[in-house]
Write an enzyme that holds these catalytic residues in place. Structure first.
Site, PDB file in Angstrom:
ATOM      1  N   HIS A  84      -9.227  -0.081   3.007  1.00  0.00           N
ATOM      2  CA  HIS A  84      -9.723   1.056   4.363  1.00  0.00           C
ATOM      3  C   HIS A  84     -11.166   0.041   4.518  1.00  0.00           C
ATOM      4  O   HIS A  84     -12.254   0.636   4.651  1.00  0.00           O
ATOM      5  CB  HIS A  84      -9.710   2.033   3.939  1.00  0.00           C
ATOM      6  CG  HIS A  84      -8.953   2.959   3.683  1.00  0.00           C
ATOM      7  ND1 HIS A  84      -7.809   3.100   4.670  1.00  0.00           N
ATOM      8  CD2 HIS A  84      -8.903   3.730   2.321  1.00  0.00           C
ATOM      9  CE1 HIS A  84      -7.100   4.194   3.691  1.00  0.00           C
ATOM     10  NE2 HIS A  84      -7.040   4.297   2.555  1.00  0.00           N
ATOM     11  N   ASP A 128       0.745  -1.264  -0.185  1.00  0.00           N
ATOM     12  CA  ASP A 128      -0.038   0.450   0.109  1.00  0.00           C
ATOM     13  C   ASP A 128       0.907   1.572  -0.121  1.00  0.00           C
ATOM     14  O   ASP A 128       1.781   1.466   0.409  1.00  0.00           O
ATOM     15  CB  ASP A 128      -1.219   0.031   1.314  1.00  0.00           C
ATOM     16  CG  ASP A 128      -2.510   0.673   1.189  1.00  0.00           C
ATOM     17  OD1 ASP A 128      -2.646   1.389  -0.397  1.00  0.00           O
ATOM     18  OD2 ASP A 128      -2.956   1.463   2.561  1.00  0.00           O
ATOM     19  N   GLY A 129       0.379   2.348  -0.483  1.00  0.00           N
ATOM     20  CA  GLY A 129       1.123   3.543  -0.174  1.00  0.00           C
ATOM     21  C   GLY A 129       0.080   5.068   0.159  1.00  0.00           C
ATOM     22  O   GLY A 129      -1.199   4.270  -0.101  1.00  0.00           O
ATOM     23  N   ASP A 162      -4.506  -2.876  -3.148  1.00  0.00           N
ATOM     24  CA  ASP A 162      -6.089  -1.470  -3.622  1.00  0.00           C
ATOM     25  C   ASP A 162      -5.589  -0.695  -4.587  1.00  0.00           C
ATOM     26  O   ASP A 162      -6.710  -0.244  -4.548  1.00  0.00           O
ATOM     27  CB  ASP A 162      -6.352  -1.254  -1.895  1.00  0.00           C
ATOM     28  CG  ASP A 162      -4.809  -0.341  -1.101  1.00  0.00           C
ATOM     29  OD1 ASP A 162      -4.646   0.329  -2.031  1.00  0.00           O
ATOM     30  OD2 ASP A 162      -5.453   0.722  -0.441  1.00  0.00           O
ATOM     31  N   ASP A 187      -0.812  -0.064   4.880  1.00  0.00           N
ATOM     32  CA  ASP A 187      -2.194   1.585   5.280  1.00  0.00           C
ATOM     33  C   ASP A 187      -1.199   2.001   6.302  1.00  0.00           C
ATOM     34  O   ASP A 187      -0.370   3.089   6.431  1.00  0.00           O
ATOM     35  CB  ASP A 187      -3.258   1.451   5.124  1.00  0.00           C
ATOM     36  CG  ASP A 187      -4.159   2.613   5.432  1.00  0.00           C
ATOM     37  OD1 ASP A 187      -3.852   3.483   3.949  1.00  0.00           O
ATOM     38  OD2 ASP A 187      -4.321   3.272   6.272  1.00  0.00           O
ATOM     39  N   GLU A 216       2.556   3.825  -4.314  1.00  0.00           N
ATOM     40  CA  GLU A 216       2.056   2.656  -4.574  1.00  0.00           C
ATOM     41  C   GLU A 216       2.797   1.360  -5.359  1.00  0.00           C
ATOM     42  O   GLU A 216       2.455   0.707  -5.419  1.00  0.00           O
ATOM     43  CB  GLU A 216       0.049   3.105  -5.201  1.00  0.00           C
ATOM     44  CG  GLU A 216      -0.644   4.014  -4.382  1.00  0.00           C
ATOM     45  CD  GLU A 216      -1.215   2.525  -3.409  1.00  0.00           C
ATOM     46  OE1 GLU A 216      -1.093   1.444  -3.060  1.00  0.00           O
ATOM     47  OE2 GLU A 216      -2.771   3.055  -3.255  1.00  0.00           O
TER      48      GLU A 216
END
Length: 210
Positions: free
Chosen positions: A188, A73-74, A133, A198, A111
């Site tokens: 999320h 994740d970024g 994501d 995250d 990302e």
């Protein structure tokens, strides 16, 4: 992505590889198991002892790759602004957390950086599943955006330069080493490992802010 092992085989057997391709087309098979490869090699290369030896040696390596799962994740504060990335590598029962940051970047660059940094830690070719994501990252490969960009000399369908080309090029280099598949997950939400990534990314940003 086609692995280096398969590419080496195609180069080594040159024109004779057309027989294998023809077999796969006729049988409607896009994938052959290790046993089927073994049988096919001996039927096509009965008199090619050296070819059989090299082919089988590479096939053993191909089908004995370790399986690794990667969650990435970024995040970015400001976009552009200070950013961070997080990744979790899973091999059997072992998990490893990675994270990093940049003082001025974008969310999309973070990302992309997550899977790049995660793949760079692998010491040998692996079978990898990457969970992200980011539709931006995932669809670039599942929907073949990257291939189209490359054919268009790194231009979009609107004839504008592809953003973050440096990171795409590096990621492609790493994908060519491994056998990689992509999985899009909902961000999320209730994916525990995605939420951990995250948090890793956001904590990396906090380090920059002091």
């Amino acid at each position: 992505m086609v692995s280096n092992g398969i590419l080496s085989i195609v180069i080594f057997i040159a024109g004779k590889s057309l027989k294998i391709i023809g077999y796969m087309i006729e049988s409607g098979k896009a994938y052959l198991s290790a046993v089927q490869w073994h049988e096919l090699v001996y039927s096509v290369y009965q008199s090619e002892k050296l070819g059989v030896f090299v082919f089988e040696a590479l096939m053993i390596k191909e089908f004995s790759m370790d399986r690794v799962e990667i969650y990435t994740d970024g995040a970015c504060s400001g976009n552009p602004g200070p950013g961070g990335w997080g990744a979790i590598l899973i091999y059997k029962s072992i998990e490893k957390d990675l994270s990093g940051n940049e003082s001025h970047t974008t969310n999309n660059r973070m990302e992309l950086t997550g899977p790049i940094k995660a793949l760079e830690t692998l010491k040998r070719p692996c079978e990898v599943v990457i969970y992200t994501d980011s539709a931006y990252v995932c669809k670039a490969f599942t929907d073949n955006w990257v291939n189209k960009w490359q054919k268009n000399n790194w231009q979009t369908s609107k004839k504008t330069p592809v953003e973050n080309q440096d990171l795409w090029v590096r990621l492609i280099e790493l994908l060519n080493i491994h056998s990689v598949s992509w999985v899009k997950v909902k961000g999320h939400s209730d994916n525990e490992k995605n939420n951990r990534c995250d948090l890793l990314a956001r904590n990396a940003i906090k380090v920059l802010k002091g």
